[in-house]
Design a protein around this motif. Structure first.
Motif, PDB file in Angstrom:
ATOM      1  N   SER A 177      15.716   7.972  -3.476  1.00 52.81           N
ATOM      2  CA  SER A 177      16.528   7.340  -2.447  1.00 52.81           C
ATOM      3  C   SER A 177      18.021   7.556  -2.691  1.00 52.81           C
ATOM      4  O   SER A 177      18.799   7.696  -1.745  1.00 52.81           O
ATOM      5  CB  SER A 177      16.233   5.836  -2.399  1.00 52.81           C
ATOM      6  N   SER A 193       6.822  10.363   8.043  1.00 56.62           N
ATOM      7  CA  SER A 193       6.044   9.296   8.682  1.00 56.62           C
ATOM      8  C   SER A 193       4.764   9.845   9.309  1.00 56.62           C
ATOM      9  O   SER A 193       3.797   9.113   9.506  1.00 56.62           O
ATOM     10  CB  SER A 193       6.900   8.593   9.744  1.00 56.62           C
ATOM     11  N   TRP A 240       8.141   0.597  11.052  1.00 62.22           N
ATOM     12  CA  TRP A 240       8.050  -0.259   9.861  1.00 62.22           C
ATOM     13  C   TRP A 240       6.767  -0.012   9.077  1.00 62.22           C
ATOM     14  O   TRP A 240       6.781   0.033   7.839  1.00 62.22           O
ATOM     15  CB  TRP A 240       8.139  -1.730  10.277  1.00 62.22           C
ATOM     16  N   TYR A 278       6.871   3.221   7.181  1.00 60.59           N
ATOM     17  CA  TYR A 278       7.745   3.091   6.012  1.00 60.59           C
ATOM     18  C   TYR A 278       6.973   2.532   4.822  1.00 60.59           C
ATOM     19  O   TYR A 278       7.158   2.972   3.685  1.00 60.59           O
ATOM     20  CB  TYR A 278       8.920   2.164   6.338  1.00 60.59           C
ATOM     21  N   GLU A 291       3.876   5.245   3.811  1.00 66.10           N
ATOM     22  CA  GLU A 291       4.236   6.527   3.219  1.00 66.10           C
ATOM     23  C   GLU A 291       4.529   6.386   1.729  1.00 66.10           C
ATOM     24  O   GLU A 291       4.436   7.357   0.979  1.00 66.10           O
ATOM     25  CB  GLU A 291       5.426   7.155   3.947  1.00 66.10           C
ATOM     26  N   MET A 350       8.955  -4.986   1.637  1.00 61.18           N
ATOM     27  CA  MET A 350      10.057  -4.635   2.526  1.00 61.18           C
ATOM     28  C   MET A 350      11.085  -5.755   2.503  1.00 61.18           C
ATOM     29  O   MET A 350      10.752  -6.922   2.256  1.00 61.18           O
ATOM     30  CB  MET A 350       9.536  -4.420   3.946  1.00 61.18           C
ATOM     31  N   ARG A 393      11.171  -1.575   0.065  1.00 60.78           N
ATOM     32  CA  ARG A 393      11.913  -0.732   0.994  1.00 60.78           C
ATOM     33  C   ARG A 393      13.041  -1.560   1.595  1.00 60.78           C
ATOM     34  O   ARG A 393      12.845  -2.294   2.575  1.00 60.78           O
ATOM     35  CB  ARG A 393      10.987  -0.185   2.077  1.00 60.78           C
ATOM     36  N   ASN A 438      15.561  -0.187   2.996  1.00 60.58           N
ATOM     37  CA  ASN A 438      16.142   0.575   4.104  1.00 60.58           C
ATOM     38  C   ASN A 438      15.474   0.237   5.438  1.00 60.58           C
ATOM     39  O   ASN A 438      15.648   0.943   6.426  1.00 60.58           O
ATOM     40  CB  ASN A 438      16.059   2.077   3.833  1.00 60.58           C
ATOM     41  N   MET A 439      14.709  -0.824   5.451  1.00 61.99           N
ATOM     42  CA  MET A 439      14.084  -1.363   6.669  1.00 61.99           C
ATOM     43  C   MET A 439      13.933  -2.861   6.449  1.00 61.99           C
ATOM     44  O   MET A 439      13.846  -3.316   5.306  1.00 61.99           O
ATOM     45  CB  MET A 439      12.729  -0.706   6.926  1.00 61.99           C
TER      46      MET A 439
END
Length: 699
Positions: free
Chosen positions: A139, A253, A363, A366, A369, A381, A476, A478-479
């Protein structure tokens, strides 16, 4: 009257000056931490045998020169130490790096922590990094300004020992030379960053098992948790876009569209909340096939019928299967989740609270994956509080007192601690409010523990079991999703019976995983262990506490006047227990008992409303509750608390509102003591007392 005012103003001026001096000495907390820490570290290094490490040859190379150096065709040392341009190695860095490689012959790559030197020569902005974190690395280049590797690894980068002349034109070489000159004056360009990040470091990490399940719990990439580099500027972590061409496409994705995901939602008597949850799933889930499994532990007949209707409508939309499991029982989150998992058809399981709503598409992809990768364990998340940018969850860290949500109640609009809340992070645990895991891995570790963690810490226990098997847990950041925390069953902390159960479950968690509370590999031991500290702050007090300065309680001869008691004195006691418990956690010896050999530590904050805090001397009060009416008084030291100051509006000189005191284990008779505070205005005759509801138990 004029003379009295002049005297008082002079006294106030003197107290203000004392405050300013005290504040100046404590405001740069990192510098105050680094000096004694460096002294202790140097003592340990002086006492250590460096014979084996000294045998290894090293060379220090600047980032801008690294590619040309490797492709030069010259003889290489055994260890190459790469440092960002403008960075300066600490005096002990090379010794620690050589020792590390000598002591870890199977490790070929290591990185260290860093800080920066400002224009006044002050040390600032420490970056204490996690142990090897593969998903964080993919990341952002969290390796930062310093790393080292064995030159034997260069065969991965440059097979056949080709020189620069063999593989690049003279024009390219001259351009690189010009680039090195420019880099000394400015930032590296993207091509050099991409080469360091995506060619050199990524290839070594891939070859050395950096993206595989850890063998015997050991990290394949090394980390020296000490400051090895003083950078000229605060490092801005490089973005993963620099290595897009180096990745294999496994993070797209599209790869999620072939895996069925079972979304398991425990819910009781919350049809309206559940409906909003399911509607948001339907609206924002397009590419990932899924089924919804609702586990109900005893809704009323009316609400049960409503849930059946909601799921029937969902099923008619033909966008995913569903199942409704109705089994009346006492609330047991672990049992409900396990029951849902036993009915699941998906390759991936997503445990999902009914009080979560989704705000963006993609979402589920994310989550999946990452969860599908063979080295990854649980995936969570970032969660925000509804209708706000306030963080509820951005990953769990273990401090000595137990697991906490780092950055909880902080603004997501801000970028915290080198981008922690903005990218993908490896963490020790994620919340069960949104937790995805492969079904086979979930069953292999035994699922949720129904017996020991019926309500709380079941998610933490599951994540720790997964980590102990060698997998990496991921959050995650980033979401984000929105979470109405504990909406479905209330807040346990507001119910005394539930609070008692919560405490018991926490003790069982600590007993089950003691090693992970001694040190969280993804949260530096140099960062604050205080559960009340939500930001990433230096553990400045811990260095001082390892060389404690004890104060002696004094028995008060007669009771203080009742009129001194006044609620304008605000008192918050944040810790009152053994010093060993603070420094090493709840389990401090082989029997799991809390050691008191180093005495008791008391800390917190206090301030007088609408007042100049500089004029007061402060004393802790300890009122005996068991055997007598004895009252003890002891002075306290001030502590820098900008977190308190930023929430105060009408106070003056309010950044040193923290207090701390350490007393020896035999300083007081055994028993329980109620904790209070006395403040004495040194510019007048004012005395104020107030009491907390916190007790110190002296064993």
């Amino acid at each position: 009257m004029l003379l009295k005012d002049m005297i008082k103003n002079k006294l106030i001026s003197n107290r203000n000056e004392l405050y300013r001096r005290d504040l100046a000495s404590k405001e740069n907390q990192y510098a105050n931490w680094y000096r004694p820490h460096k002294f202790e570290l140097q003592k340990a290094l002086d006492a250590k045998d460096h014979t084996q490490g000294a045998k290894l040859s090293t060379s220090v190379v600047r980032y801008s020169h690294l590619r040309n150096y490797i492709l030069s065709g010259n003889d290489m040392p055994e260890i190459i130490i790469a440092v960002d341009d403008g960075g300066k190695l600490t005096e002990y860095a090379e010794t620690m790096i050589r020792d590390f490689f000598a002591e870890n012959p199977a490790v070929n790559f290591v990185y260290g922590d860093e800080d920066r030197i400002d224009e006044d020569g002050e040390l600032r902005d420490p970056w204490f990094k996690p142990d090897w974190s593969p998903d964080t690395f993919l990341s952002t280049f969290y390796i930062g300004s310093i790393f080292a590797f064995r030159s034997s690894e260069l065969a991965l980068i440059n097979p056949g020992d080709r020189t620069a002349v063999d593989i690049e034109s003279r024009t390219r070489l001259e351009a690189d030379t010009e680039e090195e000159v420019r880099a000394a004056k400015s930032d590296l360009d993207d091509s050099m960053k991409s080469w360091i990040y995506g060619v050199l470091c990524l290839k070594i990490a891939q070859a050395d098992g950096g993206f595989s399940v850890r063998s015997h719990g050991k990290f394949p990439i090394g980390h020296i948790p000490e400051i090895l580099c003083h950078a000229a500027d605060k490092f801005d972590p490089w973005d993963s876009n620099l290595i897009r061409s180096s990745l294999t496409g496994r993070f797209s994705s599209d790869s999620a569209s072939t895996r069925l995901i079972s979304i398991i939602i425990p819910s009781k008597d919350n049809p309206k909340v559940l409906l909003e949850c399911i509607k948001s799933i339907e609206k924002f889930t397009t590419s990932s096939p899924y089924e919804i499994i609702v586990v109900d532990n005893g809704s009323s007949d009316e609400n049960r019928a409503e849930v059946q209707k909601i799921l029937k409508v969902h099923g008619e939309k033909d966008i995913g299967g569903y199942e409704y499991i109705y089994e009346p029982m006492e609330f047991n989150f672990s049992k409900m989740c396990n029951l849902g998992a036993s009915h699941a058809n998906g390759e991936l399981l997503l445990f999902f609270n009914d009080d979560i709503t989704i705000g963006k598409p993609g979402w589920l992809s994310y989550l999946s994956e990452k969860a599908k990768l063979p080295y990854v364990g649980a995936v969570g998340m970032k969660l925000l509080y509804p209708n706000s940018d306030m963080i509820q969850h951005a990953g769990v860290v273990n401090v000595h007192a137990g697991p906490i949500h780092k950055l909880q109640y902080c603004s997501n609009k801000e970028t915290h601690y080198f981008g922690y809340n903005k990218g993908v992070r490896n963490v020790i645990a994620v919340t069960g409010a949104c937790l995805m895991v492969r079904a086979d891995l979930f069953h292999r570790v035994g699922g949720f523990d129904e017996e020991n963690f019926a309500v709380a810490f079941n998610d933490i226990d599951l994540c720790l079991k997964i980590y102990e098997q060698g997998y990496y847990n991921v959050v995650r950041n980033n979401m984000y999703l929105y979470h109405h925390e504990s909406l479905s069953r209330g807040d346990d902390r507001k119910d005394k019976v539930k609070q008692q159960r919560l405490s018991g479950e926490q003790e069982r968690l600590l007993a089950a995983h003691p090693a992970l509370f001694a040190r969280d590999p993804f949260y530096s031991e140099h960062l604050s262990q205080d559960p009340a500290v939500r930001e990433f702050e230096i553990a400045v007090e811990d260095v001082e506490l390892r060389n404690p300065h004890y104060v002696t309680p004094v028995l008060v001869a007669k009771p203080f006047p009742e009129k001194w008691t006044n609620p304008v004195l605000r008192l918050g006691v944040e810790f009152a227990n053994s010093l060993d418990r603070w420094l090493t956690g709840p389990l401090t010896d082989a029997e799991g008992e809390n050691s008191i050999r180093n005495g008791y530590y008391l800390k917190g904050y206090s301030f007088v409303i609408n007042a100049n805090q500089a004029v007061y001397d402060r004393f802790l009060l300890l009122k005996a509750l068991d055997t007598s009416d004895q009252l003890w008084k002891l002075p306290v030291g001030s502590a820098y608390r900008p977190d308190i100051a930023e929430n105060l509006t009408d106070q003056i000189n309010d950044k040193l509102t923290g207090f701390q005191a350490i007393i020896k284990s035999d300083a007081l008779p055994k028993g329980r003591y109620l904790i209070g505070m006395l403040v004495v205005d040194k510019t007048s005759r004012q005395r104020i007392i107030n009491w907390s509801d916190v007790k110190l138990i002296v064993k």
